[in-house]
Design a protein around this motif. Structure first.
Motif, PDB file in Angstrom:
ATOM      1  N   GLU A 206      22.298 -62.619  53.372  1.00  0.00           N
ATOM      2  CA  GLU A 206      22.110 -62.513  51.920  1.00  0.00           C
ATOM      3  C   GLU A 206      22.650 -61.172  51.445  1.00  0.00           C
ATOM      4  O   GLU A 206      22.204 -60.114  51.900  1.00  0.00           O
ATOM      5  N   ILE A 207      23.630 -61.224  50.555  1.00  0.00           N
ATOM      6  CA  ILE A 207      24.203 -60.000  49.985  1.00  0.00           C
ATOM      7  C   ILE A 207      23.497 -59.736  48.657  1.00  0.00           C
ATOM      8  O   ILE A 207      23.637 -60.494  47.698  1.00  0.00           O
ATOM      9  N   ILE A 208      22.729 -58.664  48.619  1.00  0.00           N
ATOM     10  CA  ILE A 208      21.972 -58.307  47.415  1.00  0.00           C
ATOM     11  C   ILE A 208      22.841 -57.403  46.546  1.00  0.00           C
ATOM     12  O   ILE A 208      23.340 -56.365  47.005  1.00  0.00           O
ATOM     13  N   THR A 209      23.020 -57.793  45.296  1.00  0.00           N
ATOM     14  CA  THR A 209      23.882 -57.037  44.386  1.00  0.00           C
ATOM     15  C   THR A 209      23.168 -56.764  43.070  1.00  0.00           C
ATOM     16  O   THR A 209      22.243 -57.494  42.690  1.00  0.00           O
TER      17      THR A 209
ATOM     18  N   LEU B 268      12.855 -74.416  59.389  1.00  0.00           N
ATOM     19  CA  LEU B 268      13.868 -75.341  59.895  1.00  0.00           C
ATOM     20  C   LEU B 268      14.380 -74.924  61.268  1.00  0.00           C
ATOM     21  O   LEU B 268      15.234 -75.597  61.847  1.00  0.00           O
ATOM     22  N   GLY B 269      13.856 -73.829  61.790  1.00  0.00           N
ATOM     23  CA  GLY B 269      14.310 -73.375  63.093  1.00  0.00           C
ATOM     24  C   GLY B 269      15.551 -72.517  63.044  1.00  0.00           C
ATOM     25  O   GLY B 269      16.122 -72.191  64.072  1.00  0.00           O
ATOM     26  N   ASN B 270      15.993 -72.147  61.860  1.00  0.00           N
ATOM     27  CA  ASN B 270      17.175 -71.309  61.715  1.00  0.00           C
ATOM     28  C   ASN B 270      16.753 -69.854  61.537  1.00  0.00           C
ATOM     29  O   ASN B 270      15.670 -69.572  61.000  1.00  0.00           O
ATOM     30  N   PRO B 271      17.570 -68.899  61.961  1.00  0.00           N
ATOM     31  CA  PRO B 271      17.206 -67.496  61.807  1.00  0.00           C
ATOM     32  C   PRO B 271      16.995 -67.131  60.347  1.00  0.00           C
ATOM     33  O   PRO B 271      17.695 -67.620  59.466  1.00  0.00           O
ATOM     34  N   VAL B 272      16.004 -66.255  60.119  1.00  0.00           N
ATOM     35  CA  VAL B 272      15.779 -65.749  58.775  1.00  0.00           C
ATOM     36  C   VAL B 272      17.007 -64.934  58.365  1.00  0.00           C
ATOM     37  O   VAL B 272      17.579 -64.203  59.155  1.00  0.00           O
ATOM     38  N   LYS B 273      17.416 -65.056  57.107  1.00  0.00           N
ATOM     39  CA  LYS B 273      18.611 -64.364  56.654  1.00  0.00           C
ATOM     40  C   LYS B 273      18.453 -62.851  56.721  1.00  0.00           C
ATOM     41  O   LYS B 273      17.463 -62.295  56.256  1.00  0.00           O
ATOM     42  N   GLU B 274      19.469 -62.216  57.313  1.00  0.00           N
ATOM     43  CA  GLU B 274      19.562 -60.773  57.190  1.00  0.00           C
ATOM     44  C   GLU B 274      19.954 -60.447  55.759  1.00  0.00           C
ATOM     45  O   GLU B 274      20.594 -61.243  55.081  1.00  0.00           O
ATOM     46  N   LYS B 275      19.611 -59.232  55.330  1.00  0.00           N
ATOM     47  CA  LYS B 275      19.946 -58.804  53.982  1.00  0.00           C
ATOM     48  C   LYS B 275      20.789 -57.544  54.038  1.00  0.00           C
ATOM     49  O   LYS B 275      20.558 -56.658  54.862  1.00  0.00           O
ATOM     50  N   LEU B 276      21.764 -57.487  53.151  1.00  0.00           N
ATOM     51  CA  LEU B 276      22.618 -56.315  53.029  1.00  0.00           C
ATOM     52  C   LEU B 276      22.752 -55.968  51.557  1.00  0.00           C
ATOM     53  O   LEU B 276      22.979 -56.850  50.726  1.00  0.00           O
TER      54      LEU B 276
END
Length: 527
Positions: A52-55, A19-27
């Motif tokens: 993206e917050i990985i929990t 979609l032309g949007n930045p790939v999500k950073e992950k934390l």
């Protein structure tokens, strides 16, 4: 030339989606526990900046009565591709003890707790370039109100807060020796862990450490502990890497704000406006330092800079403490509306200065709703303690500022502000409607002995759900209508008391645009 262009195209494609949007950073986030402020709030804040917050799975994080499964948690962490995340926020109390409630009991010794925390060293040595931010709690004075310890809980807290030796000895006679022994053993163990966290920060294993003071008073056993910790920080010259501050449940959000500011090379400037200069110098309920000091420390913790009244800041932070002063309330509401009309970027925090409501003030909250201010705010909160409120509103403001700054410089950044609006709407629903209106209705329904800490039966939980939904649903619709001119609709409203008590609620809903157009933050105007 063709090969260079091909390389550039592939590089851009690797960092953007279809979609032309930045790939999500992950934390990676290892939370304090699974309560909404510690888990739901940070995840939702991450969406504001497309992160993206990985929990861990909720089932291994424990609850009010059961500690988190630290062995399962360690195994889960080791299975994660840490090299794929941009950073780690880790709460030592979850990894060492199984969560905040478990940290107040002496179920394991300091050696076992520190052995579990060596996982921090494992992560850093394998991923030396990934920043690790850690929170470790300075134990509060009172044990947890879990429905099993009411006989001695209040007495123990009073004993822990008493300084006079004679009075302290008299109070101790009324407490079982096993109770005080367990309490002191837990305090001593936690203090050893906090000292070790400072050591690891000095060694470079931890990039930033927050030693957060859980509910306290100006006097008590915690004061000496904090003095020792502060001296250790000073001796290692770590004042830029270690914060000692009030508040607990909100710290992961502050660290998220710090992380994003660091990643985006931002240091937003903040000017603070108090509704009451007198209250600025008062200690708020359940805390041990004056309000102004808490505010200052949180700005620094989240990666910002305070500016004086003569400067032009990135953000203006309006701190309201005047719910019992009609004149100051009216004046502050007028000031906020005028500031919005001037184009100021505002964060608003509504603090309960007495601590008997621990939610949004009715007059002030209704004014914010009816004047249509919510759509113009960069951050808002009003729940529980001053630290909780401040430490939620500020990182929201910082994250939305980071998002807006990126959008202004990068045309490929999505202009959708829905995640930010969701969080603001959720704050008003949770912090004002639930904490003020729903809790009052529950007390009326369940009788005078009901408190926010009362453990509810299955029948009462179902009754609470129905009462809450009946109140929240029309309020949610009204909040959207007054502040977003019917541009959004809320669907699939959900309500739950996850710890079977009214102290915290899990409220969720979907927010969709009513029209097909993309929303811009400057579109909504004060009537």
């Amino acid at each position: 030339m063709k090969s260079i262009l091909t390389f550039i195209f592939l590089l851009l494609a690797a960092n953007t989606n279809v979609l032309g949007n930045p790939v999500k950073e992950k934390l990676l986030l290892i939370p304090l526990d699974d309560r909404p402020p510690c888990l739901q709030f940070p995840i939702k804040l991450g969406e504001i900046v497309n992160m993206e917050i990985i929990t861990p799975p909720k089932e291994i994080l424990g609850n009010l009565h059961d500690a988190g499964n630290t062995d399962a948690l360690a195994s889960w962490i080791k299975r994660q591709p840490i090299e794929d995340v941009s950073g780690v926020i880790l709460v030592a109390d979850m990894l060492a003890y199984g969560g905040l409630v478990a940290s107040r009991k002496y179920a394991i010794n300091s050696e076992s707790a520190l052995a579990r925390l060596k996982l921090i060293k494992f992560i850093k040595e394998k991923n030396p370039l990934i920043p690790i931010f850690v929170q470790s709690v300075i134990m509060r004075l009172a044990p947890t109100a879990d429905g099993t310890n009411e006989e001695h809980r209040v007495k123990l807290a009073k004993w822990a807060a008493t300084v006079d030796p004679a009075k302290k000895t008299a109070l101790e006679r009324g407490l079982p020796k096993a109770v005080t022994a367990d309490y002191l053993a837990a305090r001593n163990r936690n203090h050893q862990v906090n000292r070790q966290m400072i050591e690891w920060t000095s060694d470079g294993l931890i990039d930033y450490l927050v030693l957060s003071q859980d509910d306290a008073k100006p006097a008590g056993l915690h004061v000496t502990e904090k003095e020792h910790l502060a001296q250790q920080v000073k001796s290692y010259k770590l004042s830029d890497k270690v914060a000692i501050q009030a508040g607990t449940d909100e710290v992961a959000m502050l660290l998220l704000g710090r992380f994003v500011n660091r990643q985006k090379h931002l240091s937003p400037t903040v000017k603070v406006h108090y509704s009451s200069e007198a209250m600025r110098n008062e200690v708020m309920p359940f805390e041990d330092e004056i309000l102004g000091e808490t505010v200052n420390k949180m700005v620094k913790c989240a990666g910002g800079d305070l500016v004086d009244q003569g400067s032009s800041p990135d953000l203006h932070w309006y701190v309201y403490t005047s719910r019992y002063n009609e004149e100051e309330t009216k004046s502050f509401i007028t000031t906020i509306i005028q500031a919005i009309k001037k184009g100021q970027k505002l964060i608003v925090s509504d603090i309960d200065p007495i601590g008997n409501v621990q939610g949004g003030a009715k007059v002030f909250s209704e004014a914010l709703i009816e004047k249509g201010t919510l759509s113009k705010l960069y951050g808002y909160a009003s729940w529980n303690t001053a630290g909780n409120t401040l430490g939620t509103a500020l990182p929201q403001g910082f994250l939305f500022h980071a998002r807006q700054t990126a959008a202004a410089h990068d045309k490929m950044t999505s202009s959708n502000s829905s995640a930010h609006y969701w969080f603001t709407i959720h704050r008003m629903v949770n912090d004002y409607v639930y904490n003020n209106e729903v809790r009052a209705a529950l007390k009326q329904a369940f009788g005078p002995k009901h408190t926010n800490a009362t453990i509810l039966s299955a029948d009462k939980l179902e009754m609470a759900d129905n009462i809450a939904l009946d109140i929240i649903e029309p309020c949610l619709e009204r909040i959207i209508r007054y502040n977003f001119t019917d541009q959004f609709q809320a669907h699939h409203l959900k309500f739950e008391l996850p710890w079977k008590r009214a102290f915290e609620a899990l409220i969720d809903f979907d927010l969709t645009k009513s029209s097909g157009k993309e929303m811009d933050h400057q579109e909504f105007l004060i009537p």
